[in-house]
Write an enzyme that holds these catalytic residues in place. Structure first.
Site, PDB file in Angstrom:
ATOM      1  N   LYS A 109       7.538  26.066 -30.892  1.00  0.00           N
ATOM      2  CA  LYS A 109       8.081  27.532 -31.234  1.00  0.00           C
ATOM      3  C   LYS A 109       8.898  27.560 -32.167  1.00  0.00           C
ATOM      4  CE  LYS A 109       8.829  31.789 -28.259  1.00  0.00           C
ATOM      5  NZ  LYS A 109       8.996  32.230 -27.243  1.00  0.00           N
ATOM      6  N   SER A 160       5.938  36.051 -25.570  1.00  0.00           N
ATOM      7  CA  SER A 160       6.555  35.776 -27.006  1.00  0.00           C
ATOM      8  C   SER A 160       5.999  34.435 -27.633  1.00  0.00           C
ATOM      9  CB  SER A 160       7.734  35.947 -27.281  1.00  0.00           C
ATOM     10  OG  SER A 160       8.728  34.941 -26.654  1.00  0.00           O
ATOM     11  N   SER A 166       7.496  34.753 -21.123  1.00  0.00           N
ATOM     12  CA  SER A 166       6.887  34.290 -22.855  1.00  0.00           C
ATOM     13  C   SER A 166       6.181  33.126 -22.554  1.00  0.00           C
ATOM     14  CB  SER A 166       7.996  34.426 -23.581  1.00  0.00           C
ATOM     15  OG  SER A 166       8.513  35.607 -23.860  1.00  0.00           O
TER      16      SER A 166
END
Lengths: 95, 485
Positions: B78, B153, B177
Site C-alpha cells: 500500500k 482503504s 481497511s
C-alpha cells in the site's frame, strides 16, 4: 442544529484549512448529521468508567540516551518545498 | 497448476527446483499489471526496473542455496508504507511529489526475506475510506465487477491480488481497511493485534487503532507473511515485545473442540440475506469439523461506529497537522505569511473526506467539547473492549460477517458519509478492542465474493489462522478467481 456555520468556520481556522464558502456549507450539514449520530453515545452511562487511550496497556517506553546514526541533512531536506543550506525556508513570520 | 493458483511455499519450491525463476515470476506480474491495470487502477507506482534487477539477484541467491522464505516472490505494498527512494503519496495530492527517505520496518522485513517490490498500491487518501473512491489517483475498480468498489482503504492491496498482479500485498487496517477490501475482492486479509507489527515508517492516520497486515490468496500465505513482519521494533515504541510463534508450524491443528462464539449483535436486520446464508453455511462447516458453536453477546456493538468516528478523527486531526508545506509535500503560496501558506497548502492538498475528518476531529478535541465527545468516546471504547474480553472468557474465537453487504457500486455511497461509515459496522469494534481478526472468502453473492470474519483474542493470531485453515481445507472459495480477461 448541533453545529452552526460560524462554528464550522471557527473549526476550519483551528484546522488551518482555507475552505471555500461552498465547502463550509456542505460541511455544516454533514458535521451536523454526524454529530447528531454520535449523540447516541450519551445513551450509555459512563460514570466511573476509565477511558481507554490504547488497547494494549502501555507504559512510557524508556531507552538509553545514546547517539545513533540518523536520517542526515541531505535526506531530511530532500522533500522540502524550499530549503537553503541546512534549513527549511518558510514565509516571513514577523514583518 | 498455474503460478497464480500456487501458494508462496509452493512457488518457493518451484523456484528451488528450477521450474521457474524470480525473473520469470516478476515478468509475469509486470505483464499482468500492464494488461489489466488500466481497468483496475490498483497500482500508483510500478517499479519494473528495480523489481527485475532484484529478481535477478534473487535468482542468484536461489542458485547459491541462500533463499529466505520470500526470496524471489513479487509483492506490492500500500502506498502508505515508506519505501526508500520510491514515491510514497498515501493517496493524497499533498504528498504527490514525496519520495520516501527510508523504509518502513514491515516492508524492510519483507525485503530482508527476499521479497521483490513490484510497486505501490492505490488507497483511500490517508487510509480514510471504505471504497477506495477517496484517492487522488482515482478510484480502484473491483476485478470481479468493474462497476463496483474494491472496498477500502486498502482497495489497491486487495484488487491487485484479485487481479493476479502480485502474490501477496501489505495493507493497513484502522477500522476494517484490510478485512473489508479482502472480503469484497475474495482474498484473505489479516489485521493483527494492536502492537503485533511495527508501524515505523507507516504514514499515521489514527495511532491508537492503525495496524499493518498482509493480504494473500490463502491462509498459509497470510501465516507466512505475518511471521515475517511481526515482532518488536525498537523504532516503534507501541510495538509489543512478545515472542512471535511459528505460525506455519501450528497451522494444521484443526478446530476439533474449539469453542466458536457467534455474537448475536452481528446477525441483525440489515445484514444482506446472501451474506447471512454464506456465514450460516460456514458455521455448519465448523460444526461438522468438531467445533463447538456458542452464542455470545457483545452488547455495545451498536455504539462502535460513533465511538470510532470520534476517536479516529480526533487522532487524525492531530496526526495530519504535520502536513503544513514546510518539510515535505506540495506547498501553496498564500496571503497572510506563514499561516496563510499553511491554510492554502492544506486546503488545496487534502481531499473532501480528509478535510471532513480533520474538521470533525478538531471539533471533538476543541475547548468545551473535549469531555462530551472525545473523552466520552474513550470511555465507551473501554466498554467495547470489555465486551470482547468477557466473550473470550467463554469462547476461543468469534465468527461474524465482515461487511453487511458484498461490494457496492462506485458512487453509491459517496454523497452520504454516514452510510459509508456504517458499512464498517462489523470491523470497527475489533480495532477499538485492539485485538486480531481475519477475513477469508466464504461464498458468492452472484458474481461477488463474500467474506467471513474470525476474531481472535489479543496476540492469538495463531488460533484464527488455524480455524481459517481448517475451513479453507473443506471449501474451495479461496480458489475462485475474478473473471478478468
Amino acid at each position: 442544529m448541533k453545529i452552526t456555520r460560524e462554528e464550522v468556520e471557527h473549526v476550519a481556522r483551528l484546522s488551518r484549512l482555507a475552505l471555500e464558502p461552498t465547502e463550509i456549507d456542505v460541511l455544516t450539514g454533514q458535521m451536523d448529521q454526524l454529530l447528531g449520530y454520535v449523540e447516541k453515545l450519551n445513551e450509555l452511562d459512563t460514570e466511573g468508567i476509565v477511558a481507554t487511550a490504547h488497547a494494549v496497556p502501555m507504559e512510557n517506553a524508556f531507552r538509553a540516551d545514546e547517539v545513533k546514526p540518523s536520517l542526515g541533512l541531505e535526506r531530511a531536506l530532500q522533500n522540502a518545498p524550499q530549503s537553503e543550506e541546512s534549513c527549511f525556508v518558510v514565509p516571513k513570520v514577523i514583518e | 497448476m498455474s503460478f497464480s493458483q500456487m501458494s508462496i511455499r509452493q512457488l518457493q519450491q518451484a523456484l528451488r527446483d528450477g521450474k521457474t525463476s524470480s525473473v520469470e515470476l516478476t515478468r509475469a506480474c509486470l505483464a499482468r499489471i500492464a494488461a489489466t491495470d488500466e481497468r483496475i487502477n490498483a497500482f500508483v507506482t510500478v517499479c519494473a526496473e528495480t523489481a527485475l534487477a532484484a529478481a535477478a539477484e534473487a535468482d542468484s541467491k536461489l542458485a547459491a542455496g541462500e533463499a529466505g522464505p520470500l526470496t524471489g516472490i513479487p509483492i506490492a505494498v500500500k502506498d502508505i508504507f515508506n519505501t526508500a527512494g520510491v514515491r510514497t503519496s498515501c493517496g493524497s495530492r499533498i504528498l504527490e511529489n514525496y519520495t520516501a527517505p527510508y523504509d518502513a520496518t514491515a516492508f524492510a522485513r519483507l525485503q530482508e526475506q527476499g521479497a521483490i517490490l513490484l510497486g505501490k498500491l492505490n488507497m483511500d487518501e490517508f487510509a480514510m475510506g471504505s471504497s477506495n473512491e477517496n484517492s487522488a489517483n482515482g478510484p480502484v475498480r473491483n476485478p470481479w465487477d468493474l462497476e463496483r468498489v474494491p472496498g477500502g482503504s486498502s482497495g489497491g492491496s486487495a484488487a491487485a491480488l484479485a487481479a493476479g498482479q502480485a502474490f501477496a500485498t501489505l495493507g493497513t487496517d484502522t477500522g476494517g481497511s484490510i478485512r473489508q477490501p479482502a472480503s469484497f475482492c475474495g482474498v484473505v486479509g489479516l489485521k493483527p493485534t494492536y502492537g503485533r507489527v511495527s508501524r515505523y515508517g507507516v504514514i499515521a492516520y489514527a495511532s491508537s487503532l492503525d495496524q499493518v497486515g498482509p493480504l494473500t490468496h490463502c491462509v498459509e500465505d497470510a501465516a507466512l507473511m505475518l511471521g515475517v513482519v511481526a515482532g518488536y521494533d525498537p523504532a516503534d515504541s507501541t510495538s509489543v515485545d512478545c515472542p512471535v510463534p511459528d505460525y506455519l508450524a501450528g497451522l494444521d491443528a484443526g478446530v476439533k473442540g474449539m469453542k466458536i462464539g457467534l455474537p448475536r449483535e452481528y446477525f441483525i436486520e440489515g445484514l444482506d440475506p446472501a451474506i447471512k446464508q454464506a456465514v450460516e453455511a460456514a458455521i455448519e462447516v465448523y460444526r461438522g469439523l468438531g467445533a463447538e458453536i456458542v452464542e455470545v453477546s457483545l452488547p455495545h456493538t451498536d455504539y462502535a461506529v460513533a465511538c470510532y468516528y470520534l476517536i479516529a478523527t480526533a487522532e487524525a486531526s492531530s496526526n495530519l497537522a504535520r502536513y503544513d508545506g514546510v518539510r515535505y509535500g506540495v506547498r501553496q503560496q498564500g496571503e497572510g505569511g506563514l499561516s496563510g501558506m499553511y491554510e492554502k497548502t492544506r486546503a488545496a492538498g487534502f481531499g473532501d473526506e480528509v478535510k471532513r475528518r480533520i474538521m470533525l476531529g478538531t471539533y471533538a478535541l476543541s475547548s468545551g467539547y473535549y469531555d462530551a465527545y472525545y473523552l466520552k468516546a474513550q470511555k465507551v471504547r473501554t466498554l467495547i473492549r470489555e465486551d470482547f474480553l468477557k466473550a473470550f472468557e467463554q469462547v476461543d474465537l468469534l465468527l461474524t460477517p465482515v461487511a453487511p453487504t458484498a461490494a457496492f457500486k462506485l458512487g453509491e455511497k459517496t454523497d452520504d458519509p454516514l452510510q459509508m461509515y456504517l458499512s464498517d459496522i462489523f470491523t470497527i469494534p475489533v480495532n477499538l478492542a485492539g485485538t486480531c481478526a481475519l477475513s477469508l472468502p466464504c461464498g458468492m453473492d452472484g458474481q461477488l465474493p463474500i467474506g467471513l470474519q474470525l476474531i481472535g483474542q489479543p496476540f492469538d493470531e495463531m488460533r484464527i489462522l488455524q480455524a481459517a485453515k481448517a475451513y479453507e481445507a473443506e471449501t474451495d472459495w479461496h480458489q475462485q478467481r475474478a473473471p478478468l480477461d
